[in-house]
Structures are given as C-alpha cells and as structure tokens.
Write a protein that holds these residues in place. Structure first.
Motif, PDB file in Angstrom:
ATOM      1  N   SER A  51       0.816  -1.211   0.000  1.00  0.00           N
ATOM      2  CA  SER A  51       0.000   0.000   0.000  1.00  0.00           C
ATOM      3  C   SER A  51       0.845   1.254   0.000  1.00  0.00           C
ATOM      4  O   SER A  51       0.393   2.322  -0.370  1.00  0.00           O
ATOM      5  CB  SER A  51      -0.939  -0.014   1.217  1.00  0.00           C
ATOM      6  OG  SER A  51      -0.187  -0.090   2.407  1.00  0.00           O
ATOM      7  N   SER A  52       2.098   1.172   0.430  1.00  0.00           N
ATOM      8  CA  SER A  52       3.019   2.303   0.402  1.00  0.00           C
ATOM      9  C   SER A  52       4.072   2.036  -0.668  1.00  0.00           C
ATOM     10  O   SER A  52       4.855   1.109  -0.548  1.00  0.00           O
ATOM     11  CB  SER A  52       3.684   2.498   1.770  1.00  0.00           C
ATOM     12  OG  SER A  52       4.553   3.607   1.743  1.00  0.00           O
ATOM     13  N   LEU A  53       4.054   2.839  -1.734  1.00  0.00           N
ATOM     14  CA  LEU A  53       4.861   2.548  -2.914  1.00  0.00           C
ATOM     15  C   LEU A  53       6.055   3.485  -2.994  1.00  0.00           C
ATOM     16  O   LEU A  53       5.890   4.702  -3.127  1.00  0.00           O
ATOM     17  CB  LEU A  53       4.008   2.684  -4.175  1.00  0.00           C
ATOM     18  CG  LEU A  53       2.738   1.821  -4.214  1.00  0.00           C
ATOM     19  CD1 LEU A  53       1.935   2.134  -5.462  1.00  0.00           C
ATOM     20  CD2 LEU A  53       3.090   0.351  -4.171  1.00  0.00           C
ATOM     21  N   GLU A  54       7.245   2.926  -2.930  1.00  0.00           N
ATOM     22  CA  GLU A  54       8.449   3.724  -3.111  1.00  0.00           C
ATOM     23  C   GLU A  54       8.643   4.002  -4.600  1.00  0.00           C
ATOM     24  O   GLU A  54       8.247   3.225  -5.453  1.00  0.00           O
ATOM     25  CB  GLU A  54       9.664   2.970  -2.553  1.00  0.00           C
ATOM     26  CG  GLU A  54       9.564   2.652  -1.062  1.00  0.00           C
ATOM     27  CD  GLU A  54       9.521   3.896  -0.193  1.00  0.00           C
ATOM     28  OE1 GLU A  54      10.063   4.941  -0.621  1.00  0.00           O
ATOM     29  OE2 GLU A  54       8.937   3.823   0.908  1.00  0.00           O
ATOM     30  N   GLY A  55       9.258   5.133  -4.899  1.00  0.00           N
ATOM     31  CA  GLY A  55       9.502   5.493  -6.295  1.00  0.00           C
ATOM     32  C   GLY A  55       8.506   6.478  -6.843  1.00  0.00           C
ATOM     33  O   GLY A  55       8.658   6.975  -7.962  1.00  0.00           O
ATOM     34  N   TYR A  56       7.440   6.761  -6.067  1.00  0.00           N
ATOM     35  CA  TYR A  56       6.433   7.742  -6.455  1.00  0.00           C
ATOM     36  C   TYR A  56       6.254   8.693  -5.270  1.00  0.00           C
ATOM     37  O   TYR A  56       5.710   8.295  -4.235  1.00  0.00           O
ATOM     38  CB  TYR A  56       5.105   7.070  -6.792  1.00  0.00           C
ATOM     39  CG  TYR A  56       5.264   5.858  -7.683  1.00  0.00           C
ATOM     40  CD1 TYR A  56       5.353   5.993  -9.058  1.00  0.00           C
ATOM     41  CD2 TYR A  56       5.344   4.582  -7.123  1.00  0.00           C
ATOM     42  CE1 TYR A  56       5.508   4.877  -9.867  1.00  0.00           C
ATOM     43  CE2 TYR A  56       5.506   3.474  -7.916  1.00  0.00           C
ATOM     44  CZ  TYR A  56       5.591   3.624  -9.290  1.00  0.00           C
ATOM     45  OH  TYR A  56       5.752   2.515 -10.083  1.00  0.00           O
ATOM     46  N   SER A  57       6.731   9.923  -5.408  1.00  0.00           N
ATOM     47  CA  SER A  57       6.716  10.848  -4.277  1.00  0.00           C
ATOM     48  C   SER A  57       5.840  12.048  -4.581  1.00  0.00           C
ATOM     49  O   SER A  57       5.770  12.532  -5.717  1.00  0.00           O
ATOM     50  CB  SER A  57       8.144  11.311  -3.948  1.00  0.00           C
ATOM     51  OG  SER A  57       8.732  11.932  -5.067  1.00  0.00           O
TER      52      SER A  57
END
Length: 318
Positions: A51-57
C-alpha cells in the motif's frame, strides 16, 4: 496395555492429524491468486506489491504514494472504446485508472466517469492544463502520477515540467500530484530490457551501435504501476500483440476515442514498431510483454475481449 493408556495414545494421534490438516489448510488458503504460475514468479517480481509505494513521491512533501485496490479498471484511450457501453461496468470497479488527457465528459456511457489514478506523460502536461476544468478541478479525489526525462522532472528550479507542476500545485493545493523518481524510471527501463531482451536506448547497425529515439509509452508505465497497486486488473480497449498483423479483416478505429478524425490505431502501432528514425514507441513489443504477464498474473482484457494463448510447457520468459 491398560485401557487409559491406549485412550491417551489414540487422542494423541487424532490431535496430531487435526493439527496437520489445519496447517495444510492455512498454507493453501493464504496463497494469492496471482502467485499461481508455472514459472514461480510473483506480482512482487514486477513491483513491490504494497500500500506504500516507493519510487512515487508527492510533489511538495516527498511522501510516498499510498494506494492499494483489490480490483482496477485500466481504461485505455483506444478507439475500441467508442460504442462499447462499458461505462457503468468501469465505474462499478473499485479503482479506475486512466492515461494522459483522456476525457470522460461526453464519453461516460463508454468509458465511465470516475478516475482514481491518472498517469500522465511529460508531453501531455500542457493538454492536461488546457483541460484543467475537467481533468483537474473536478478530480480532487484523483491521484496524478507524472513521468518524464530526468532533466524535465528535476526539482532544482531547472526542470521545466517540475516547475509547471509546482505552480499548478500552488494554485490548487488539494491536488494529489506525484512524480516518478529517477531510480524508478531506471527500474522501468531495466524491466523492459529484462522482459524483452532488448535495450530500448540502442539498436545495432551494420557497423556500430547507435542511439535510438525509442521511448517507453505511457501504457507501459501505467500497466507496471497498476501491477504494484492492484490485485486484479481489467484492461479495457487494449488489443493483443498480433491484432494489427492479422490477415483477418478488422475495423479501423482511431488511435484515441476522443479524436475520431485522428490516425488509425493499427497504422500508428505498425509505423512506430518499425520506426528507426525519429521518436517512436514499441507498442506491439510492449503488448507482447503484457500478454506474457497476463498468462501469469491476474490481468484480463476487454473491448476487444481476448486472452493470451497458452505457452508451451518448456517456454521460458526472457
């Protein structure tokens, strides 16, 4: 042997059998559908399913994107959506994903009206801004993910697209705007190379290696992102990789459903696939990868409705 002793042995055996059955049940019922494939690959091999996606800020505070859906409708911009009457079906899906500046107003009966996530290329940003009354003002509950070359997206004051997005965010602070990190962009490039065995940036000439102007399409980014977010993906309007090469007669449809006088979709796909000079996408190659993924993961294609053919047992993915 005394009777009480025999009874204790019987109860011990029965208890052991019950415990074994319970453990076996848990191990089978806790396996997600998308993990069931002959190659042992999982959705997480393509992207980290969380649910928490790294790479998209987020644009200002740099917080990671938090989004997860059990079922997604990924709506393409294809002319195959015209007259599809799929709007209600799409809107009844938990999350609806769209691309670039594809509108819904006036096309609700075919493509629906809801948008949960919109993936936008740097080259489409100006069109999104021009249509901000529909795409932005009425989309405060929509996540926007923008992608583009690093020099356009840099946040040091020199990134053209980043500067426009920052200004847009200042004027509309409620918008949920995210950008793809440079590391994630490199990951998408490596993913294409891993899945196709081809480096999109280079092609072989008869004498030397030359730089190619081949670009990953917004469809590539959108499908890869959807695989990180969604447990099941229903794709609307995407043709199979051999559709345009088939000798069977097929209707001519526009590349975009909202541009009926625009170029023919198959003509566009074939010219880009064969292109060696100028900027182009590898639409058909990308769709071949999507078909491979659909054989392993929970991805389904509608409008036109199709499913990938089964692969031979000894086939290996690149």
């Amino acid at each position: 042997m005394k009777a009480p002793t025999r009874q204790r042995i019987v109860w011990f055996v029965v208890g052991g059998v019950c415990l074994s059955l319970l453990l076996l049940y848990n191990s089978t019922t806790n396996t997600p559908e998308y993990q069931n494939n002959s190659n042992g690959r999982q959705m997480g091999d393509i992207g980290q399913h969380t649910s928490s996606l790294e790479g998209y800020s987020s644009l200002i505070d740099r917080k990671p994107l938090r989004m997860h859906c059990k079922c997604c409708a990924l709506v393409t911009s294809s002319g195959h959506m015209t007259g599809s009457n799929r709007g209600a079906e799409i809107d009844n899906t938990e999350c609806v994903i769209r691309m670039n500046d594809a509108p819904t107003r006036g096309y609700e009966h075919d493509v629906g009206r809801r948008t949960s996530l919109r993936v936008v290329a740097h080259s489409s940003m100006q069109r999104v801004l021009r249509n901000r009354l529909e795409l932005l003002n009425s989309s405060l509950e929509t996540f926007f993910i923008f992608w583009g070359p690093g020099n356009y997206m840099r946040g040091d004051g020199k990134g053209l697209v980043y500067n426009h997005l920052r200004l847009m965010k200042q004027r509309m602070p409620e918008l949920q705007v995210y950008i793809i990190s440079r590391e994630q962009m490199l990951h998408f490039d490596e993913l294409f190379k891993k899945e196709t065995g081809k480096d999109r940036m280079l092609f072989l000439s008869w004498m030397f290696r030359r730089r190619s102007n081949s670009w990953l399409s917004t469809g590539w980014f959108t499908m890869a992102i959807a695989m990180e977010i969604c447990d099941r993906i229903n794709v609307y309007g995407m043709i199979g990789p051999d559709f345009c090469k088939s000798s069977n007669s097929k209707p001519s449809v526009p590349y975009h459903y909202y541009e009926p006088a625009g170029p023919d979709e198959c003509t566009m796909y074939l010219s880009h696939e064969q292109g060696r000079h100028g900027s182009h996408h590898r639409f058909i190659t990308e769709k071949r990868v999507f078909a491979n993924w659909a054989r392993m993961f929970n991805i389904h294609f509608y409008q036109p409705d199709w499913r990938p053919a089964a692969l031979p047992e000894n086939h290996t993915f690149t």
